[in-house]
Design a protein around this motif. Structure first.
Motif, PDB file in Angstrom:
ATOM      1  N   MET A 218       0.937  -1.254  -0.014  1.00 31.63           N
ATOM      2  CA  MET A 218       0.035   0.022  -0.221  1.00 31.63           C
ATOM      3  C   MET A 218       0.970   1.204  -0.001  1.00 31.63           C
ATOM      4  SD  MET A 218      -2.627   1.306   2.979  1.00 31.63           S
ATOM      5  CE  MET A 218      -3.154  -0.212   3.111  1.00 31.63           C
ATOM      6  N   LEU A 219       1.682   1.463   1.090  1.00 34.63           N
ATOM      7  CA  LEU A 219       2.637   2.554   1.098  1.00 34.63           C
ATOM      8  C   LEU A 219       4.012   2.313   0.488  1.00 34.63           C
ATOM      9  CD1 LEU A 219       1.824   3.531   4.835  1.00 34.63           C
ATOM     10  CD2 LEU A 219       0.809   4.507   2.875  1.00 34.63           C
ATOM     11  N   SER A 220       4.356   1.085  -0.047  1.00 33.08           N
ATOM     12  CA  SER A 220       5.662   1.117  -0.616  1.00 33.08           C
ATOM     13  C   SER A 220       5.459  -0.015  -1.752  1.00 33.08           C
ATOM     14  CB  SER A 220       6.615   0.528   0.492  1.00 33.08           C
ATOM     15  OG  SER A 220       7.963   0.171  -0.250  1.00 33.08           O
ATOM     16  N   PRO A 221       5.193   0.364  -2.949  1.00 31.30           N
ATOM     17  CA  PRO A 221       5.006  -0.713  -4.070  1.00 31.30           C
ATOM     18  C   PRO A 221       6.357  -1.530  -4.394  1.00 31.30           C
ATOM     19  CG  PRO A 221       4.101   1.699  -4.347  1.00 31.30           C
ATOM     20  CD  PRO A 221       4.919   1.824  -3.155  1.00 31.30           C
ATOM     21  N   THR A 222       6.244  -2.542  -4.704  1.00 30.60           N
ATOM     22  CA  THR A 222       7.227  -3.615  -4.935  1.00 30.60           C
ATOM     23  C   THR A 222       8.278  -3.060  -6.151  1.00 30.60           C
ATOM     24  OG1 THR A 222       5.780  -4.970  -6.116  1.00 30.60           O
ATOM     25  CG2 THR A 222       6.055  -5.475  -3.941  1.00 30.60           C
ATOM     26  N   TRP A 223       7.690  -2.362  -7.104  1.00 29.81           N
ATOM     27  CA  TRP A 223       8.458  -1.906  -8.238  1.00 29.81           C
ATOM     28  C   TRP A 223       9.534  -0.625  -7.931  1.00 29.81           C
ATOM     29  CZ3 TRP A 223       7.726   3.172  -9.455  1.00 29.81           C
ATOM     30  CH2 TRP A 223       6.506   3.703  -9.307  1.00 29.81           C
TER      31      TRP A 223
ATOM     32  N   GLN B 194      -5.259   8.311   1.288  1.00 24.96           N
ATOM     33  CA  GLN B 194      -5.982   8.843   0.227  1.00 24.96           C
ATOM     34  C   GLN B 194      -5.950  10.556   0.507  1.00 24.96           C
ATOM     35  OE1 GLN B 194     -10.156   7.721   0.600  1.00 24.96           O
ATOM     36  NE2 GLN B 194     -10.848   9.062  -0.970  1.00 24.96           N
ATOM     37  N   ARG B 195      -5.828  11.071   1.755  1.00 24.12           N
ATOM     38  CA  ARG B 195      -5.591  12.345   1.979  1.00 24.12           C
ATOM     39  C   ARG B 195      -4.170  12.898   1.480  1.00 24.12           C
ATOM     40  NH1 ARG B 195      -6.655  15.258   7.449  1.00 24.12           N
ATOM     41  NH2 ARG B 195      -5.943  16.963   6.049  1.00 24.12           N
ATOM     42  N   ALA B 196      -3.218  11.990   1.423  1.00 16.20           N
ATOM     43  CA  ALA B 196      -1.830  12.320   0.981  1.00 16.20           C
ATOM     44  C   ALA B 196      -2.139  12.329  -0.542  1.00 16.20           C
ATOM     45  CB  ALA B 196      -0.750  11.165   1.380  1.00 16.20           C
ATOM     46  N   ASP B 197      -2.543  11.456  -1.218  1.00 17.63           N
ATOM     47  CA  ASP B 197      -2.690  11.456  -2.625  1.00 17.63           C
ATOM     48  C   ASP B 197      -3.583  12.644  -3.253  1.00 17.63           C
ATOM     49  OD1 ASP B 197      -1.376   8.934  -3.110  1.00 17.63           O
ATOM     50  OD2 ASP B 197      -3.104   7.867  -3.108  1.00 17.63           O
ATOM     51  N   ASP B 198      -4.645  13.051  -2.251  1.00 13.43           N
ATOM     52  CA  ASP B 198      -5.375  14.313  -2.873  1.00 13.43           C
ATOM     53  C   ASP B 198      -4.665  15.500  -2.611  1.00 13.43           C
ATOM     54  OD1 ASP B 198      -7.840  15.642  -3.109  1.00 13.43           O
ATOM     55  OD2 ASP B 198      -7.705  16.505  -1.209  1.00 13.43           O
ATOM     56  N   LEU B 199      -3.712  15.498  -1.650  1.00  6.77           N
ATOM     57  CA  LEU B 199      -2.950  16.913  -1.449  1.00  6.77           C
ATOM     58  C   LEU B 199      -1.714  16.903  -2.735  1.00  6.77           C
ATOM     59  CD1 LEU B 199      -1.916  19.378   0.059  1.00  6.77           C
ATOM     60  CD2 LEU B 199      -0.568  17.835   1.453  1.00  6.77           C
TER      61      LEU B 199
ATOM     62  N   HIS C 189      -1.337   7.699  14.363  1.00  7.05           N
ATOM     63  CA  HIS C 189      -1.839   6.476  13.761  1.00  7.05           C
ATOM     64  C   HIS C 189      -0.874   5.193  13.890  1.00  7.05           C
ATOM     65  CE1 HIS C 189      -4.734   3.718  12.010  1.00  7.05           C
ATOM     66  NE2 HIS C 189      -3.856   3.419  11.237  1.00  7.05           N
ATOM     67  N   GLN C 190       0.455   5.678  13.574  1.00  7.38           N
ATOM     68  CA  GLN C 190       1.577   4.465  13.877  1.00  7.38           C
ATOM     69  C   GLN C 190       1.587   4.140  15.294  1.00  7.38           C
ATOM     70  OE1 GLN C 190       4.524   6.830  11.905  1.00  7.38           O
ATOM     71  NE2 GLN C 190       4.352   5.755  10.033  1.00  7.38           N
TER      72      GLN C 190
ATOM     73  N   LYS D 207      -6.583  -0.511  11.807  1.00  3.89           N
ATOM     74  CA  LYS D 207      -5.370   0.271  11.534  1.00  3.89           C
ATOM     75  C   LYS D 207      -5.115   0.198   9.913  1.00  3.89           C
ATOM     76  CE  LYS D 207      -4.430  -0.837  15.941  1.00  3.89           C
ATOM     77  NZ  LYS D 207      -4.617   0.101  16.998  1.00  3.89           N
ATOM     78  N   GLU D 208      -5.465  -0.778   9.288  1.00  3.00           N
ATOM     79  CA  GLU D 208      -5.388  -0.807   7.818  1.00  3.00           C
ATOM     80  C   GLU D 208      -6.312   0.170   7.198  1.00  3.00           C
ATOM     81  OE1 GLU D 208      -5.889  -4.718   6.445  1.00  3.00           O
ATOM     82  OE2 GLU D 208      -3.996  -5.386   7.103  1.00  3.00           O
ATOM     83  N   GLU D 209      -7.576   0.471   7.534  1.00  2.01           N
ATOM     84  CA  GLU D 209      -8.455   1.292   7.172  1.00  2.01           C
ATOM     85  C   GLU D 209      -7.866   2.768   7.684  1.00  2.01           C
ATOM     86  OE1 GLU D 209     -11.996   0.315   9.322  1.00  2.01           O
ATOM     87  OE2 GLU D 209     -12.602  -1.196   7.773  1.00  2.01           O
ATOM     88  N   GLY D 210      -7.177   2.991   8.791  1.00  4.48           N
ATOM     89  CA  GLY D 210      -6.811   4.092   9.084  1.00  4.48           C
ATOM     90  C   GLY D 210      -5.679   4.489   7.946  1.00  4.48           C
ATOM     91  N   LEU D 211      -4.683   3.631   7.778  1.00  3.56           N
ATOM     92  CA  LEU D 211      -3.873   3.995   6.724  1.00  3.56           C
ATOM     93  C   LEU D 211      -4.303   4.095   5.412  1.00  3.56           C
ATOM     94  CD1 LEU D 211      -1.113   0.984   7.542  1.00  3.56           C
ATOM     95  CD2 LEU D 211      -0.967   3.564   7.886  1.00  3.56           C
ATOM     96  N   GLU D 212      -5.375   3.562   5.058  1.00  2.44           N
ATOM     97  CA  GLU D 212      -6.062   3.926   3.689  1.00  2.44           C
ATOM     98  C   GLU D 212      -6.452   5.368   3.706  1.00  2.44           C
ATOM     99  OE1 GLU D 212      -8.755   0.756   2.953  1.00  2.44           O
ATOM    100  OE2 GLU D 212      -7.332  -0.787   2.486  1.00  2.44           O
TER     101      GLU D 212
END
Length: 206
Positions: free
Chosen positions: A1-6, A138-143, A85-86, A129-134
């Protein structure tokens, strides 16, 4: 989610909540503008328009500065939200659950039908925890999106091209350099491992 494998480890090191830090867009803009300003200083002193990022007007600079201030403020807010959240990973419910599961493992109770119960408790604890991360992602992507749109809306068409090309070049080169370093590191680790094995075998044979 936060660190894509590519992504490479170099890119991961500079990640901010799953992607590029929004305020970095302004550093990129000013860096490219400074380079282009220096390259065409003579033309600008003669009053000629270069139509690139070195030719930003006072009005544009003021508008960019205003967006930058808002972006930094919201970026800090999201960063603080992520930090809070962490910290929930170590809240009382998680500590209690980790202890209970550890006790069950030590007593081998998971082999007596306790696996399903444990998995349900773990899923129940991790889901928020996962829902909070999502939500934070989403807020970070929006910004990130609003920051990019804000800058592009201020720039003139040709300036937009220069800015987007600079962003793409930086992204691609960082990815390329990071991948090369990862490959080189893996090869070096493999060589070191082979040398260690050879040394152990030669020592054993003596």
């Amino acid at each position: 989610m936060l660190s894509p494998t590519w992504r490479s480890s170099l890119e991961d090191a500079f990640l901010w909540i799953g992607g590029w830090r929004p305020s970095m867009a302004f550093h990129l803009l000013y860096s490219k503008a400074g380079l282009q300003f220096e390259a065409k200083l003579d033309e600008l002193l003669q009053g000629l328009r270069t139509s690139d990022l070195g030719d930003l007007s006072a009005t544009q600079l003021a508008q960019i500065d205003e967006i930058q201030k808002r972006t930094i403020a919201e970026e800090r807010e999201i960063t603080d939200m992520m930090a809070r959240h962490q910290e929930t990973v170590a809240d009382a419910s998680m500590v209690e659950l980790s202890h209970a599961v550890s006790e069950m493992l030590r007593a081998n109770e998971t082999d007596k039908g306790g696996n399903k119960e444990v998995e349900e408790r773990v899923d129940s604890a991790l889901m928020p925890k996962e829902e909070g991360l999502e939500e934070i992602l989403q807020r970070a992507d929006d910004l990130r999106l609003r920051t990019l749109q804000g800058i592009v809306n201020i720039l003139r068409p040709k300036q937009c091209i220069h800015f987007l090309i600079a962003a793409a070049e930086l992204h691609l080169r960082l990815h390329e350099w990071g991948k090369k370093r990862d490959t080189s590191r893996r090869l070096n680790e493999g060589t070191s491992s082979d040398e260690g094995t050879t040394h152990d075998l030669s020592t054993t044979s003596r």
